[in-house]
Design a protein around this motif. Structure first.
Motif, PDB file in Angstrom:
ATOM      1  N   PRO A  16       1.059  -1.225   0.092  1.00 33.80           N
ATOM      2  CA  PRO A  16      -0.005  -0.110   0.123  1.00 33.80           C
ATOM      3  C   PRO A  16       0.906   1.109   0.053  1.00 33.80           C
ATOM      4  CG  PRO A  16      -0.273  -1.328   2.220  1.00 33.80           C
ATOM      5  CD  PRO A  16       0.658  -2.155   1.379  1.00 33.80           C
ATOM      6  N   PHE A  17       0.337   2.361  -0.299  1.00 39.18           N
ATOM      7  CA  PHE A  17       1.096   3.635  -0.458  1.00 39.18           C
ATOM      8  C   PHE A  17       1.024   4.128   0.952  1.00 39.18           C
ATOM      9  CE2 PHE A  17       0.779   8.319  -1.373  1.00 39.18           C
ATOM     10  CZ  PHE A  17       2.106   8.388  -1.575  1.00 39.18           C
ATOM     11  N   GLY A  18       2.129   4.842   1.192  1.00 41.11           N
ATOM     12  CA  GLY A  18       2.396   5.126   2.665  1.00 41.11           C
ATOM     13  C   GLY A  18       1.466   6.388   3.306  1.00 41.11           C
ATOM     14  N   PHE A  19       0.468   6.980   2.415  1.00 47.35           N
ATOM     15  CA  PHE A  19      -0.302   8.076   2.835  1.00 47.35           C
ATOM     16  C   PHE A  19      -1.528   7.921   2.173  1.00 47.35           C
ATOM     17  CE2 PHE A  19       4.053   9.070   2.382  1.00 47.35           C
ATOM     18  CZ  PHE A  19       4.443   9.825   3.626  1.00 47.35           C
ATOM     19  N   VAL A  20      -2.525   8.381   2.916  1.00 50.21           N
ATOM     20  CA  VAL A  20      -3.976   8.296   2.290  1.00 50.21           C
ATOM     21  C   VAL A  20      -4.146   9.869   1.891  1.00 50.21           C
ATOM     22  CG1 VAL A  20      -4.808   6.695   3.679  1.00 50.21           C
ATOM     23  CG2 VAL A  20      -4.794   8.896   4.521  1.00 50.21           C
ATOM     24  N   VAL A  21      -4.998   9.929   1.085  1.00 53.61           N
ATOM     25  CA  VAL A  21      -5.412  11.135   0.436  1.00 53.61           C
ATOM     26  C   VAL A  21      -6.653  11.598   0.950  1.00 53.61           C
ATOM     27  CG1 VAL A  21      -5.871  12.784  -1.661  1.00 53.61           C
ATOM     28  CG2 VAL A  21      -3.959  11.066  -1.648  1.00 53.61           C
ATOM     29  N   ASP A  22      -6.936  12.874   1.740  1.00 53.80           N
ATOM     30  CA  ASP A  22      -8.275  13.166   2.232  1.00 53.80           C
ATOM     31  C   ASP A  22      -9.035  13.892   1.336  1.00 53.80           C
ATOM     32  OD1 ASP A  22      -8.212  11.648   4.636  1.00 53.80           O
ATOM     33  OD2 ASP A  22      -6.872  13.269   5.655  1.00 53.80           O
ATOM     34  N   SER A  23      -8.470  14.923   0.522  1.00 49.04           N
ATOM     35  CA  SER A  23      -9.221  15.544  -0.405  1.00 49.04           C
ATOM     36  C   SER A  23      -8.173  16.152  -1.464  1.00 49.04           C
ATOM     37  CB  SER A  23      -9.823  16.757   0.326  1.00 49.04           C
ATOM     38  OG  SER A  23      -8.875  17.768   0.614  1.00 49.04           O
ATOM     39  N   VAL A  24      -8.620  16.427  -2.645  1.00 49.87           N
ATOM     40  CA  VAL A  24      -7.904  17.064  -3.740  1.00 49.87           C
ATOM     41  C   VAL A  24      -8.803  18.176  -4.228  1.00 49.87           C
ATOM     42  CG1 VAL A  24      -6.872  16.594  -6.160  1.00 49.87           C
ATOM     43  CG2 VAL A  24      -7.306  14.555  -4.430  1.00 49.87           C
ATOM     44  N   HIS A  25      -8.029  19.312  -4.496  1.00 55.16           N
ATOM     45  CA  HIS A  25      -8.543  20.521  -5.091  1.00 55.16           C
ATOM     46  C   HIS A  25      -7.843  20.786  -6.176  1.00 55.16           C
ATOM     47  CE1 HIS A  25      -9.740  24.352  -5.774  1.00 55.16           C
ATOM     48  NE2 HIS A  25     -10.809  24.172  -5.063  1.00 55.16           N
ATOM     49  N   LEU A  26      -8.165  20.969  -7.628  1.00 55.56           N
ATOM     50  CA  LEU A  26      -7.380  21.154  -8.820  1.00 55.56           C
ATOM     51  C   LEU A  26      -8.107  22.360  -9.198  1.00 55.56           C
ATOM     52  CD1 LEU A  26      -7.627  17.615 -10.315  1.00 55.56           C
ATOM     53  CD2 LEU A  26      -5.475  18.850  -9.168  1.00 55.56           C
ATOM     54  N   THR A  27      -7.159  23.171  -9.914  1.00 54.06           N
ATOM     55  CA  THR A  27      -7.356  24.398 -10.671  1.00 54.06           C
ATOM     56  C   THR A  27      -6.783  24.375 -11.939  1.00 54.06           C
ATOM     57  OG1 THR A  27      -7.677  25.879  -8.684  1.00 54.06           O
ATOM     58  CG2 THR A  27      -7.688  27.055 -10.818  1.00 54.06           C
ATOM     59  N   PHE A  28      -7.699  24.317 -13.065  1.00 53.50           N
ATOM     60  CA  PHE A  28      -7.022  24.385 -14.347  1.00 53.50           C
ATOM     61  C   PHE A  28      -7.303  25.718 -15.120  1.00 53.50           C
ATOM     62  CE2 PHE A  28      -6.376  19.757 -15.278  1.00 53.50           C
ATOM     63  CZ  PHE A  28      -7.139  19.222 -14.274  1.00 53.50           C
ATOM     64  N   ARG A  29      -6.250  26.390 -15.524  1.00 52.81           N
ATOM     65  CA  ARG A  29      -6.166  27.534 -16.255  1.00 52.81           C
ATOM     66  C   ARG A  29      -5.861  27.103 -17.759  1.00 52.81           C
ATOM     67  NH1 ARG A  29      -3.290  30.642 -11.695  1.00 52.81           N
ATOM     68  NH2 ARG A  29      -5.068  31.176 -10.310  1.00 52.81           N
ATOM     69  N   LEU A  30      -6.900  27.077 -18.655  1.00 53.77           N
ATOM     70  CA  LEU A  30      -6.766  26.187 -19.796  1.00 53.77           C
ATOM     71  C   LEU A  30      -5.827  27.350 -20.812  1.00 53.77           C
ATOM     72  CD1 LEU A  30     -10.513  24.804 -20.298  1.00 53.77           C
ATOM     73  CD2 LEU A  30      -7.890  23.310 -19.670  1.00 53.77           C
ATOM     74  N   ALA A  31      -5.217  26.404 -21.532  1.00 52.29           N
ATOM     75  CA  ALA A  31      -4.482  27.340 -22.665  1.00 52.29           C
ATOM     76  C   ALA A  31      -3.903  26.246 -23.476  1.00 52.29           C
ATOM     77  CB  ALA A  31      -3.474  28.189 -22.210  1.00 52.29           C
ATOM     78  N   PRO A  32      -4.096  26.117 -24.908  1.00 54.62           N
ATOM     79  CA  PRO A  32      -3.801  24.989 -25.787  1.00 54.62           C
ATOM     80  C   PRO A  32      -2.504  24.552 -25.685  1.00 54.62           C
ATOM     81  CG  PRO A  32      -4.968  26.551 -27.042  1.00 54.62           C
ATOM     82  CD  PRO A  32      -4.769  27.377 -25.763  1.00 54.62           C
ATOM     83  N   THR A  33      -1.448  25.316 -25.248  1.00 50.58           N
ATOM     84  CA  THR A  33       0.053  24.912 -25.184  1.00 50.58           C
ATOM     85  C   THR A  33       0.673  25.226 -23.894  1.00 50.58           C
ATOM     86  OG1 THR A  33       0.930  26.715 -26.152  1.00 50.58           O
ATOM     87  CG2 THR A  33       0.676  24.991 -27.629  1.00 50.58           C
ATOM     88  N   SER A  34      -0.272  26.124 -22.955  1.00 48.14           N
ATOM     89  CA  SER A  34       0.277  26.261 -21.644  1.00 48.14           C
ATOM     90  C   SER A  34      -0.696  26.221 -20.772  1.00 48.14           C
ATOM     91  CB  SER A  34       1.007  27.572 -21.896  1.00 48.14           C
ATOM     92  OG  SER A  34       0.112  28.620 -22.466  1.00 48.14           O
ATOM     93  N   THR A  35      -1.268  24.994 -20.508  1.00 50.28           N
ATOM     94  CA  THR A  35      -2.369  24.974 -19.140  1.00 50.28           C
ATOM     95  C   THR A  35      -1.773  24.725 -18.036  1.00 50.28           C
ATOM     96  OG1 THR A  35      -4.133  23.911 -20.833  1.00 50.28           O
ATOM     97  CG2 THR A  35      -4.044  23.369 -18.343  1.00 50.28           C
ATOM     98  N   ARG A  36      -1.835  25.529 -17.090  1.00 54.53           N
ATOM     99  CA  ARG A  36      -1.541  25.376 -15.845  1.00 54.53           C
ATOM    100  C   ARG A  36      -2.559  24.650 -14.849  1.00 54.53           C
ATOM    101  NH1 ARG A  36       2.755  28.768 -14.333  1.00 54.53           N
ATOM    102  NH2 ARG A  36       3.793  29.352 -16.256  1.00 54.53           N
ATOM    103  N   VAL A  37      -1.885  23.944 -14.133  1.00 54.36           N
ATOM    104  CA  VAL A  37      -2.884  22.981 -13.191  1.00 54.36           C
ATOM    105  C   VAL A  37      -2.122  23.168 -11.686  1.00 54.36           C
ATOM    106  CG1 VAL A  37      -3.650  20.824 -12.590  1.00 54.36           C
ATOM    107  CG2 VAL A  37      -2.980  21.326 -14.906  1.00 54.36           C
ATOM    108  N   ILE A  38      -3.009  23.890 -10.867  1.00 57.75           N
ATOM    109  CA  ILE A  38      -2.591  24.065  -9.532  1.00 57.75           C
ATOM    110  C   ILE A  38      -3.338  23.078  -8.873  1.00 57.75           C
ATOM    111  CG2 ILE A  38      -2.511  25.881  -7.771  1.00 57.75           C
ATOM    112  CD1 ILE A  38      -3.087  27.579 -10.810  1.00 57.75           C
TER     113      ILE A  38
END
Ligand code: BES
Ligand code: ZN
Length: 849
Positions: A16-38
């Motif tokens: 098993p993985f050493g950690f559990v994930v309690d929540s994920v928050h993702l922000t996508f700033r869409l752009a064809p060749t330079s999308t940012r994912v935070i």
């Protein structure tokens, strides 16, 4: 891409993985060749794990910054991820990466298709979106914010809020990253709604590119039928406020079950009578059901690791087959599934790519979405159901959903549920998951003093890495018929567990005729040399539709084999028995059409090979062609008449009744074309008002060498419809005279509309060639070289589709020494390509053996 020496992953190494994930928050700033994912991810130590090293998967990501609990950190980056030190308590990970959807031609991760953003994360595509523990046993809720100018912005779960240039989604159900999805583009929807069994309303949408709105209605009906069926038959209710389906043109597979946001290859959802065949409609209904059913078998209960893939896929294929059988015809569905199993799974299980339903190792998991995992995986579940019975199966499934909801499970969990629900010991049954290869079962029979005894012997030939096989549990469905055709012993399940085992039937008045392996109750090869008379008898009298079909198919096979091996004429006793079935208007036309279709040329090659005869593709083609001509001549008195009798008068419906009539009509048209040189086919082409008839007629015109006018007319009519153009490309290669097939494929590959980076178009031409058995196996190796050229070219752009297509070479050891040498040379040429992908490298290496 191949970065280093290929790494092999083993089932036995799971931790098993050493950690559990309690929540994920993702922000996508869409752009064809330079999308940012935070990303902002809440981790906590996993009490069930001992190894606390912190590694996140990540590929082709440009990391801008990373923080732990708000503090900037500098992780160690590797080719496939990153590591860093983390605190021994819950903490928050934040990072920003840049990715380029526009240049992502592998169609894995976030990519663009016709100006629209979409994702494909199964199996390991999420790691191309952001750094994450990209493994199915790490489950979390997700909140997703999408920023961009696109009119429509979708993700998993329920919509939370949206404003000018942004939209936010929240998925309350913990899920692995492979079920993540995002879609954004200027799409339009076909809306509807459904009220679940507990009265909850659900908003339904099919999202398409403008112009495709008119092709959504059928898919929407299929979705609602699937939702109702899963409630009725499995007691499973939908669990979000909204269910979205999106059609995309560029997609490696058929469709994907992302939670609340299924993404479909447009060929697997868009349908209209003018542009789709009966076969397309049936497949669309099945695949919509399949992806919908994953909501419970796959999403709510998922896989612990990718070795357990059959846990979701085998079960979901089994469920979609049940659905299709309920919506349409049960025997026809069963016969079609067995045809498919023999055409795709048997060659795999009997060749260099053979692997267990649950593999024990892999290099690239994408290479294990196979007919074995899917179709044999579904057969294994069918056997389990046969062994325990309907009621116990339902009880076990209820327990499975109850016990494992929200978990990432294994095959052991699945079988334990059945053991607990039924009290049965499934230790031996479990071999079906670990031992590869197709069991072969021979039968001997004795008759004395009213007792009829069947003695079965099972044997599984060795497969790569597994020299010795143990006897498996085989449910063998048997019925006995009286010589007058009545059934004396209705279907019984004989449970075979030993290498050799006898079953006796007492108190019989006369020696019966056995009907063995009814409904194809186990995925085995039955080796029984029954007489021609017995087969003709079963073809006329068997009460089991599958075995009735099987008897006819075996007669056809034997007749063709005799022609190929000894130049023998055709078996007229069989043809007379077949004629009675085909002309029997009390029988389902779909069934009668199936009776007319003999084994494929590839299947004949396999049978010859098993009999120690080197198959000659040209001789096989010639035998099949000569049989067709013989049938046409022999039956010329009634073919036209029967064809007219089954013609559909009513407006087009893609239902089982009409499509069965059309499939019988198509089988007869292929004979009629021999007689009239394509006159009837041309007339049908000219008046066809639906794609099923149009394509049937076009195919026959091509086969008869009179396709030039139709080829041009079809192109002029459909050049602006991508999905219909795929048919145009595919059928010209598939129906070409074998001597011309490679040249036709070559010419089409130079056509302006041959967009080779689109998987559907690539498969139409290259897959179409591989389907033309004698054409592909042209003696000079031109077919092999042409395919290899294209595989080498596609590998840089799309490893997954390249690797899948390599499997057409898996049967190479059947053929003569010259062809083997030619194929080997091409496989070695592919293997030698610089920077060959891990996907293709693994496939070619395994095929070479
Ligand atoms: N989960 C798969 C789709 C998938 C497989 C995506 C491998 C990425 C990699 C999906 O549920 C599926 O099985 N689709 C099948 C069709 C289905 C009706 C058997 C497909 O895409 O061919
Ligand atoms: Zn699936």
């Amino acid at each position: 891409m191949k970065d280093a020496a290929p790494k092999t992953i083993y089932l036995k190494d799971y931790t098993p993985f050493g950690f559990v994930v309690d929540s994920v928050h993702l922000t996508f700033r869409l752009a064809p060749t330079s999308t940012r994912v935070i990303s902002k991810i809440a981790f906590a130590p996993n009490p069930e794990a001992t190894d606390r090293s912190f590694f996140l998967h990540g590929e082709q990501l440009d990391l801008k910054w990373a923080r732990i609990d708000g503090q900037d950190i500098v992780p160690t980056l590797t080719e496939d991820g990153l590591r860093c030190d983390v605190p021994d308590r819950p903490f928050t990970w934040e990072a920003e990466v840049e990715i380029s959807p526009q240049t992502n031609t592998a169609l894995e991760g976030l990519y663009m298709s016709n100006g629209m953003y979409c994702t494909q994360c199964e199996a390991e595509g999420f790691r191309k979106i952001t750094y994450y523990p990209d493994r199915p046993d790490v489950m979390s809720t997700f909140t997703v914010r999408i920023e961009g100018d696109e009119k429509v912005k979708l993700s998993n779960g329920n919509p939370v809020d949206h404003g000018d240039g942004w939209a936010e989604w929240h998925d309350p159900w913990p899920k692995p990253a492979y079920l993540f999805a995002l879609v954004a583009g200027d799409l339009v929807n076909h809306p509807d709604s459904f009220v679940t069994m507990s009265g909850k309303p659900v908003e339904l949408n099919i999202w398409v590119r403008p112009g495709d709105e008119g092709k959504c209605a059928f898919g929407m009906e299929a979705l609602k039928k699937s939702m109702a069926w899963d409630e009725e038959v499995y007691g499973r209710e939908y669990d979000l406020d909204i269910f979205n389906i999106v059609a995309v043109d560029d997609f490696n597979m058929g469709a994907m079950e992302n939670k609340g946001l299924n993404v479909f290859n447009s060929s697997c959802v868009l349908a209209s009578p003018e542009t789709s065949t009966d076969g397309n409609f049936e497949r669309i209904e099945a695949i919509i059901a399949h992806e919908y059913f994953h909501n419970w078998t796959g999403n709510r209960i998922t896989c612990r690791d990718w070795f357990q893939l059959c846990l979701k896929e085998g079960l979901t294929v089994f469920r979609d087959a049940q659905f299709t059988a309920d919506m349409r015809s049960e025997p026809v569905k069963r016969i079609n599934d067995v045809i498919d199993l023999r055409a795709r799974q048997f060659p795999e299980d009997q060749g260099p790519l053979s692997h267990p339903v649950r593999p024990e190792s892999f290099q690239e998991i994408n290479n294990f979405y196979t007919a074995t995992v899917y179709e044999k995986g579904a057969e294994v579940i069918g056997m389990l159901k046969t062994l325990v019975g309907e009621d116990a199966y339902s009880k076990a499934l209820d327990l499975y959903f109850d016990r494992h909801d929200g978990q990432a499970c294994t095959i052991e969990d699945w079988l334990t549920v059945f053991e607990d629900a039924t009290g049965r010991d499934l230790e031996q049954f479990k071999l079906w998951y670990s031992q590869s290869g197709t069991p072969r079962v021979s039968v001997a029979e004795t008759w004395s003093d009213g007792t009829y005894t069947l003695t079965f012997k099972q044997h599984t030939p060795p497969t790569p890495g597994q020299d010795v096989k143990d006897p498996k549990v085989l449910p063998i469905a048997v019925g006995l018929l009286n010589p007058n055709g009545d059934e004396v012993v209705p279907t019984q399940i004989l449970e075979m567990t030993q290498a050799e085992q006898s079953f006796a039937f007492d108190d019989l008045a006369s020696r019966p005729v056995p009907s063995i392996l009814r409904g194809f109750s186990a995925p085995i090869v039955l080796e029984r040399n029954s007489s021609r008379e017995e087969r003709v008898f079963l073809l006329a009298h068997d009460t089991d539709a599958f075995n009735r079909w099987e008897a006819g198919r075996n007669l056809c096979r034997d007749s063709l084999m005799a022609t190929i091996r000894d130049g023998a004429g055709h078996d007229d006793a069989w043809l007379d028995a077949l004629e009675r079935v085909v002309r029997d208007d009390t029988l389902d036309p779909a069934f009668r059409a199936l009776m007319l279709a003999g084994p494929t040329q590839s299947e004949l090659a396999q049978v010859l090979f098993e009999q120690g005869v080197t198959p000659d593709p040209d001789a096989i083609w010639a035998a099949a062609d000569s049989l067709k001509r013989h049938m046409a001549q022999r039956w010329q008195g009634w073919i036209g008449d029967t064809m007219r009798r089954v013609a559909v008068d009513a407006p087009y419906q893609p239902d089982a009744t009409q499509s069965g009539q059309r499939s019988l009509g198509a089988a007869l048209l292929s004979l009629q074309t021999v007689l009239d040189d394509g006159a009837e086919a041309q007339s049908l082409y000219d008046r066809a008002d639906n794609m099923t008839l149009q394509l049937t007629a076009f195919t026959q015109l091509l086969r008869s060498g009179h396709g030039a006018a139709a080829t041009q007319a079809f192109y002029d009519q459909w050049k602006d419809d991508r999905l219909v153009m795929d048919k145009w490309f595919g059928i010209q290669v598939g129906a070409a005279d074998p001597a011309d097939a490679v040249d036709v494929a070559q010419a089409l590959s130079r056509h302006d509309a041959f967009d080779w980076k689109n998987p559907n178009r690539f498969r139409a031409v290259l897959g179409g060639l591989a389907m033309n058995h004698a054409g592909f196996h042209r003696k000079d190796g031109g077919g092999y070289a042409f395919l290899a050229d294209w595989l080498i070219r596609l590998d840089d752009k799309n490893p997954q589709t390249t690797a899948r297509m390599c499997s057409v070479f898996q049967t190479w050891k059947r053929y003569d020494a010259d062809r083997q040498a030619l194929i080997r040379a091409q496989l070695e040429r592919i293997k030698a390509k610089p920077n060959l992908s891990r996907d293709t490298d693994e496939m070619v290496t395994r095929i070479l053996g």
